[in-house]
Design a protein around this motif. Structure first.
Motif, PDB file in Angstrom:
ATOM      1  N   SER A 110       0.830  -1.208   0.000  1.00 40.64           N
ATOM      2  CA  SER A 110       0.000   0.000   0.000  1.00 40.64           C
ATOM      3  C   SER A 110       0.864   1.258   0.000  1.00 40.64           C
ATOM      4  O   SER A 110       2.066   1.228   0.284  1.00 40.64           O
ATOM      5  CB  SER A 110      -0.918   0.018   1.229  1.00 40.64           C
ATOM      6  OG  SER A 110      -0.137   0.106   2.408  1.00 40.64           O
ATOM      7  N   SER A 123       0.542   4.969   1.839  1.00 43.50           N
ATOM      8  CA  SER A 123      -0.184   5.746   2.846  1.00 43.50           C
ATOM      9  C   SER A 123       0.456   7.120   2.975  1.00 43.50           C
ATOM     10  O   SER A 123       1.638   7.308   2.707  1.00 43.50           O
ATOM     11  CB  SER A 123      -0.141   5.030   4.199  1.00 43.50           C
ATOM     12  OG  SER A 123      -0.610   3.705   4.094  1.00 43.50           O
ATOM     13  N   TYR A 171       0.527  10.681   5.667  1.00 43.61           N
ATOM     14  CA  TYR A 171       0.259  11.182   7.013  1.00 43.61           C
ATOM     15  C   TYR A 171       0.457  12.698   7.049  1.00 43.61           C
ATOM     16  O   TYR A 171       1.031  13.292   6.131  1.00 43.61           O
ATOM     17  CB  TYR A 171       1.207  10.531   8.034  1.00 43.61           C
ATOM     18  CG  TYR A 171       1.109   9.029   8.125  1.00 43.61           C
ATOM     19  CD1 TYR A 171       0.375   8.415   9.141  1.00 43.61           C
ATOM     20  CD2 TYR A 171       1.769   8.216   7.199  1.00 43.61           C
ATOM     21  CE1 TYR A 171       0.304   7.030   9.224  1.00 43.61           C
ATOM     22  CE2 TYR A 171       1.694   6.835   7.276  1.00 43.61           C
ATOM     23  CZ  TYR A 171       0.959   6.240   8.286  1.00 43.61           C
ATOM     24  OH  TYR A 171       0.896   4.888   8.375  1.00 43.61           O
ATOM     25  N   LYS A 208      -3.006   9.466  10.179  1.00 36.95           N
ATOM     26  CA  LYS A 208      -3.031   8.956   8.809  1.00 36.95           C
ATOM     27  C   LYS A 208      -4.158   9.627   8.032  1.00 36.95           C
ATOM     28  O   LYS A 208      -5.300   9.673   8.472  1.00 36.95           O
ATOM     29  CB  LYS A 208      -3.220   7.445   8.800  1.00 36.95           C
ATOM     30  CG  LYS A 208      -3.229   6.840   7.389  1.00 36.95           C
ATOM     31  CD  LYS A 208      -3.491   5.342   7.408  1.00 36.95           C
ATOM     32  CE  LYS A 208      -2.283   4.575   7.926  1.00 36.95           C
ATOM     33  NZ  LYS A 208      -2.464   3.106   7.741  1.00 36.95           N
ATOM     34  N   LYS A 209      -3.818  10.128   6.854  1.00 38.87           N
ATOM     35  CA  LYS A 209      -4.811  10.782   6.018  1.00 38.87           C
ATOM     36  C   LYS A 209      -5.512   9.787   5.082  1.00 38.87           C
ATOM     37  O   LYS A 209      -6.712   9.894   4.817  1.00 38.87           O
ATOM     38  CB  LYS A 209      -4.145  11.888   5.189  1.00 38.87           C
ATOM     39  CG  LYS A 209      -3.609  13.043   6.017  1.00 38.87           C
ATOM     40  CD  LYS A 209      -4.732  13.794   6.713  1.00 38.87           C
ATOM     41  CE  LYS A 209      -4.223  14.988   7.491  1.00 38.87           C
ATOM     42  NZ  LYS A 209      -5.311  15.720   8.166  1.00 38.87           N
ATOM     43  N   TYR A 210      -4.751   8.804   4.549  1.00 35.11           N
ATOM     44  CA  TYR A 210      -5.356   7.865   3.600  1.00 35.11           C
ATOM     45  C   TYR A 210      -4.395   6.705   3.380  1.00 35.11           C
ATOM     46  O   TYR A 210      -3.172   6.866   3.540  1.00 35.11           O
ATOM     47  CB  TYR A 210      -5.636   8.564   2.264  1.00 35.11           C
ATOM     48  CG  TYR A 210      -6.617   7.826   1.380  1.00 35.11           C
ATOM     49  CD1 TYR A 210      -7.981   7.858   1.634  1.00 35.11           C
ATOM     50  CD2 TYR A 210      -6.169   7.104   0.279  1.00 35.11           C
ATOM     51  CE1 TYR A 210      -8.879   7.180   0.830  1.00 35.11           C
ATOM     52  CE2 TYR A 210      -7.058   6.434  -0.538  1.00 35.11           C
ATOM     53  CZ  TYR A 210      -8.420   6.474  -0.257  1.00 35.11           C
ATOM     54  OH  TYR A 210      -9.308   5.801  -1.059  1.00 35.11           O
ATOM     55  N   LEU A 229      -3.810   3.738   0.314  1.00 39.04           N
ATOM     56  CA  LEU A 229      -4.198   3.334  -1.026  1.00 39.04           C
ATOM     57  C   LEU A 229      -3.559   1.981  -1.349  1.00 39.04           C
ATOM     58  O   LEU A 229      -2.329   1.863  -1.374  1.00 39.04           O
ATOM     59  CB  LEU A 229      -3.731   4.396  -2.034  1.00 39.04           C
ATOM     60  CG  LEU A 229      -4.008   4.130  -3.504  1.00 39.04           C
ATOM     61  CD1 LEU A 229      -5.518   4.119  -3.760  1.00 39.04           C
ATOM     62  CD2 LEU A 229      -3.341   5.205  -4.358  1.00 39.04           C
ATOM     63  N   TYR A 265      -8.405   8.441  -5.341  1.00 42.53           N
ATOM     64  CA  TYR A 265      -8.505   9.136  -4.052  1.00 42.53           C
ATOM     65  C   TYR A 265      -9.680  10.102  -4.130  1.00 42.53           C
ATOM     66  O   TYR A 265      -9.661  11.045  -4.939  1.00 42.53           O
ATOM     67  CB  TYR A 265      -7.192   9.860  -3.758  1.00 42.53           C
ATOM     68  CG  TYR A 265      -7.225  10.753  -2.538  1.00 42.53           C
ATOM     69  CD1 TYR A 265      -7.524  10.243  -1.285  1.00 42.53           C
ATOM     70  CD2 TYR A 265      -6.944  12.111  -2.636  1.00 42.53           C
ATOM     71  CE1 TYR A 265      -7.557  11.055  -0.173  1.00 42.53           C
ATOM     72  CE2 TYR A 265      -6.958  12.933  -1.529  1.00 42.53           C
ATOM     73  CZ  TYR A 265      -7.269  12.404  -0.297  1.00 42.53           C
ATOM     74  OH  TYR A 265      -7.286  13.215   0.811  1.00 42.53           O
ATOM     75  N   LYS A 266     -10.719   9.820  -3.311  1.00 43.40           N
ATOM     76  CA  LYS A 266     -11.936  10.634  -3.328  1.00 43.40           C
ATOM     77  C   LYS A 266     -12.494  10.667  -4.750  1.00 43.40           C
ATOM     78  O   LYS A 266     -12.767   9.630  -5.335  1.00 43.40           O
ATOM     79  CB  LYS A 266     -11.652  12.020  -2.754  1.00 43.40           C
ATOM     80  CG  LYS A 266     -11.237  11.969  -1.279  1.00 43.40           C
ATOM     81  CD  LYS A 266     -11.067  13.359  -0.690  1.00 43.40           C
ATOM     82  CE  LYS A 266     -10.712  13.259   0.800  1.00 43.40           C
ATOM     83  NZ  LYS A 266     -10.515  14.577   1.411  1.00 43.40           N
TER      84      LYS A 266
END
Length: 835
Positions: A533, A535, A537, A545-547, A549, A581-582
């Motif tokens: 993944s 990630s 921050y 953590k923001k996301y 993927l 993302y979004k």
């Protein structure tokens, strides 16, 4: 002057300052220079010429002094001048000195009346001077003339402030007597940087040009517009005298006669004139040095210690000694080998903390740049409608042949880095240009020779791979495994061997570049890439953590950087056309340099995220899809694709392992061995030893400068040790009323007014004033209490020495014949207040 030591210290420190300036360093000694400040045509140049006794400064209309002139006057039995920018030439004709000042000014400022803060250093040796260091600054002007810039007033002001703001500078504020003293620009600027008046001395010129019936007696007696250090009056030559080439010695005699015969000035004649001003300034410099002796000694000692190690090898230096040349050659070659090895290994003092170099860059080529080039080739091209066996072998060989280009490119990159490393290591041989040139040539030639052998070996490795397609390799998936992946796993990304866990591959800051302004715009995050993944921050602490993927079905594509952005950008997108993302179809990630982009791409490759195929591939794929409508045929093509990917991956893995080893063995290690064992022999055979070890002119000059500075420092410390602490000096005069210098509108008093009665102590009648006109008792013991004799060639016939009035405490008075006594002031008047 007090004693011999103090007389010699001023020229010695001047010598030190020149020594440091000549090699581009700064001695940082707190020796004051006397900055001469005044308006245009105030008479600054005439005062300096009177000091020297020669005409040597440029003259003319408008702004003449366009660069600061640092004038060092040194008492000597012979008379000559020299410039710091051409020290080899001694000027005995002072007309040539003027021409050289004008020429040197034009070399920097041009001929359009422009100015420059770069100083000209002039040293004058003469039996007619006392030791002084003065700076002649451009005259204060208001209106630009000719081609001068419109801000010429600001430029001159900034230049003057640059010199007079230093606490170690004395300010000589020159004002003509025929102008309103309260409007003096020189005094106003001095007040800005020296509000207490500790460093300012007033000089009144052109006393002989005042209107008949007026005089400057109150100013010179420090009553009208008082300064703590008072004023000294001088009479310079008129323009008619200058045009008529009137001798300066005759002008000094006329100046002395003027003060002796003028009814307003004859009572203070001993405290007026150019010789007295010269003695006062000399004493001021001497006083300051005496007060700063401990600090000066400490600085000299630290400078000496810093030179000790470097000078050690120069002390017994003999340029033509063959034994020295042989020893130096051996040491240089040995040091070059050590430096080269350290740069390759990244150890010792050769590590560059600002950018990657040497071994670090080669390591990045091996493990980031080269793998990235290989993966860009990992695409099946033109599978065609062949039988599976023939198609597989043909496609594999075509892919393997393409490995030659990135492999050879990798060798070229390493060679370039090796040559750069050699050049960096030969900088220490700069003292011997011929040796440096030959060393670079011999080692570079050897590297180029190894280039051919290394490339031949690498091409041989690839040809070996082409000679036999080993489908029985233990890592080859085979036909059965290929079908399994095709039928049960679809087109999902296969796991990378050794990367099944979630170990971190890379951490670092990246900017997400395509977030809309409505949602905060571009923003920087701390990214963590693992085998599974990506990630990001809020910061390096990795707490918020923001996301996260997943890396499945992700690929990388290049993105052109924006018109207004300097950052380099690449993008991550989903091959199945899903939002990443979004509501974003792709994430644009920005780095500061292309090198960072390539490094991140290489890290993504390690995680199994590959670059997008180029346009030609897409076109080929489109053609392929057009012709293959049969599902069974499509399955067969996909099987071949998986087989080829598997086998090419095995070859890539083998090449990635063998390439660095081959280059290290055949090129890098071989070059290190060559430098250690054979370079010296090649140097001896290529040229004569004496010519190899011929010093550069810069090195010889640097050695001379270093030795001169070293001995000057030792001599200075010896003289400081001999200086007696009983050298005569005087304290700074007490404060005076200087409200007239405060900024703001106002009118100056008329020329002959006495100080207002408000200056007197309350309750004391005017009758307490001194009966005889004379200098006020507000100043302490004379500054020139122990001056040296007046310059013999400049002095006019002496008059009988006499003491000043009993109450005289003027700092610029003539030396008293008996010990000075305190002024007798009535008890009601505090010391330092004018009577």
């Amino acid at each position: 002057m007090g004693n011999r030591g103090m007389e010699e210290l001023i020229p010695l420190v001047n010598k030190l300052q020149d020594a440091f300036s000549s090699i581009g360093q700064s001695c940082h000694l707190d020796l004051p220079q006397i900055a001469v400040v005044g308006g245009q045509s105030a008479g600054k140049s005439s005062v300096l010429e009177n000091f020297v006794g020669r005409d040597f400064l440029p003259r003319g209309s408008g702004i003449v002094t366009r660069r600061p002139l640092i004038l060092q006057l040194i008492f000597s039995k012979t008379e000559y001048a020299e410039f710091l920018h051409c020290k080899s030439r001694k000027f005995t004709d002072f007309d040539e000195v003027r021409q050289e000042i004008e020429a040197e000014t034009d070399r920097v400022t041009g001929t359009n009346k422009g100015i420059s803060p770069v100083p000209i250093n002039l040293r004058v040796y003469s039996p007619h001077v006392l030791n002084l260091t003065l700076i002649d600054l451009p005259g204060i002007t208001k209106v630009p003339v000719g081609d001068q810039p419109q801000d010429i007033e600001f430029q001159i002001r900034e230049m003057i402030l640059q010199f007079i703001s230093r606490e170690s500078s004395l300010i000589l504020a020159v004002t003509p007597a025929n102008m309103d003293l309260a409007n003096s620009d020189a005094l106003k600027m001095a007040k800005e940087v020296d509000p207490q008046g500790l460093r300012t001395i007033g000089v009144i010129t052109k006393l002989d040009l005042m209107d008949e019936g007026t005089d400057a007696r109150d100013v010179l007696e420090n009553k009208l517009l008082p300064l703590r250090r008072g004023y000294i009056g001088v009479v310079n030559r008129s323009q008619k005298d200058i045009d008529g080439r009137k001798d300066i010695r005759a002008a000094l005699a006329a100046e002395r006669k003027f003060f002796l015969s003028h009814p307003a000035y004859r009572h203070m004649a001993e405290r007026m004139g150019t010789p007295h001003l010269q003695r006062v300034l000399n004493q001021q410099l001497t006083n300051h040095i005496r007060e700063t002796l401990p600090q000066l000694r400490s600085k000299l000692q630290s400078q000496l210690l810093s030179l000790e190690k470097e000078v050690e090898e120069y002390k017994n230096f003999r340029p033509d000694d063959p034994a020295r040349k042989t020893k130096a050659l051996l040491q240089m070659v040995q040091q070059f080998g050590v430096d080269f090895e350290k740069r390759i290994e990244g150890s010792g003092d050769q590590v560059d903390t600002l950018e990657l170099s040497g071994g670090a860059r080669i390591n990045r080529i091996f493990h980031e740049r080269f793998p990235f080039e290989l993966v860009k080739l990992c695409g099946v091209r033109e599978t065609g409608l062949f039988t599976p066996d023939l198609a597989f072998e043909a496609i594999v060989k075509k892919q393997v042949v393409k490995l030659k280009e990135p492999c050879l490119k990798c060798v070229d990159l390493v060679i370039q880095e090796l040559i750069n490393t050699v050049r960096q290591c030969t900088t220490k041989l700069g003292s011997y240009p011929r040796l440096r040139e030959e060393t670079e040539r011999i080692v570079t030639t050897h590297i180029r020779e190894r280039e051919g052998k290394t490339k031949d070996q690498i091409l041989l490795l690839i040809d070996i791979e082409l000679s036999y397609i080993n489908t029985n390799h233990e890592d080859f998936i085979g036909f059965a495994k290929s079908l399994f992946f095709l039928l049960f796993l679809g087109k999902k990304r296969p796991k990378i061997p050794g990367k099944g866990d979630s170990s971190v591959i890379r951490r670092g800051w990246l900017t997400i570049n395509n977030i809309s302004i409505m949602k905060g715009g571009s923003k920087e995050y701390w990214f963590v890439l693992t085998a599974e993944s990506l990630s990001w921050y809020k910061d390096e602490e990795e707490k918020e953590k923001k996301y996260m993927l997943p890396l499945d079905n992700l690929k990388i594509r290049d993105v052109e950087k924006g018109f207004m952005s300097n950052k380099h950008v690449f993008a991550i997108f989903n091959t199945e056309q899903r939002n990443v993302y979004k509501d974003l179809r792709q994430i644009e990630l920005a780095c500061d340099s292309q090198e960072d982009v390539d490094s991140w791409k290489a890290s993504f490759l390690r995680a199994g995220v590959y670059p997008e195929k180029d346009q030609t591939e897409n076109e080929d794929g489109a053609q392929e899809n057009t012709f293959s409508m049969d599902p069974q045929l499509e399955r067969q093509v996909e099987t071949i694709r998986n087989l080829v990917d598997s086998y090419v991956g095995i070859i890539n893995k083998s090449i990635r392992d063998l390439m660095p080893k081959t280059i290290m063995h055949l090129m890098i290690n071989n070059t290190k061995d060559f430098i250690h064992s054979e370079l010296l022999a090649f140097l001896y055979s290529s040229s004569d030893q004496s010519s190899l070890m011929e010093e550069s002119a810069e090195q010889a000059q640097r050695r001379d400068e270093m030795l001169r500075m070293y001995h000057a420092l030792r001599e200075a410390l010896g003289i400081i040790g001999d200086i007696s602490t009983s050298t005569v000096s005087t304290p700074v005069p007490p404060p005076v009323d200087d409200t007239w210098l405060q900024p703001g509108p106002g009118h100056s008093p008329p020329p002959q007014r006495r100080p207002p009665s408000a200056l007197l102590p309350p309750g004391r009648p005017p009758s307490l004033r001194a009966a005889a006109p004379g200098p006020p008792p507000l100043l302490p013991l004379p500054v020139g209490a122990a001056p040296g004799p007046a310059p013999p060639a400049l002095a006019a016939p002496p008059i009988p020495s006499r003491l000043g009035p009993a109450g005289s405490n003027d700092p610029f008075a003539a030396p008293p014949q008996i010990p000075a006594r305190p002024a007798r002031i009535p008890p009601g008047i505090p010391p330092g207040v004018p009577r």
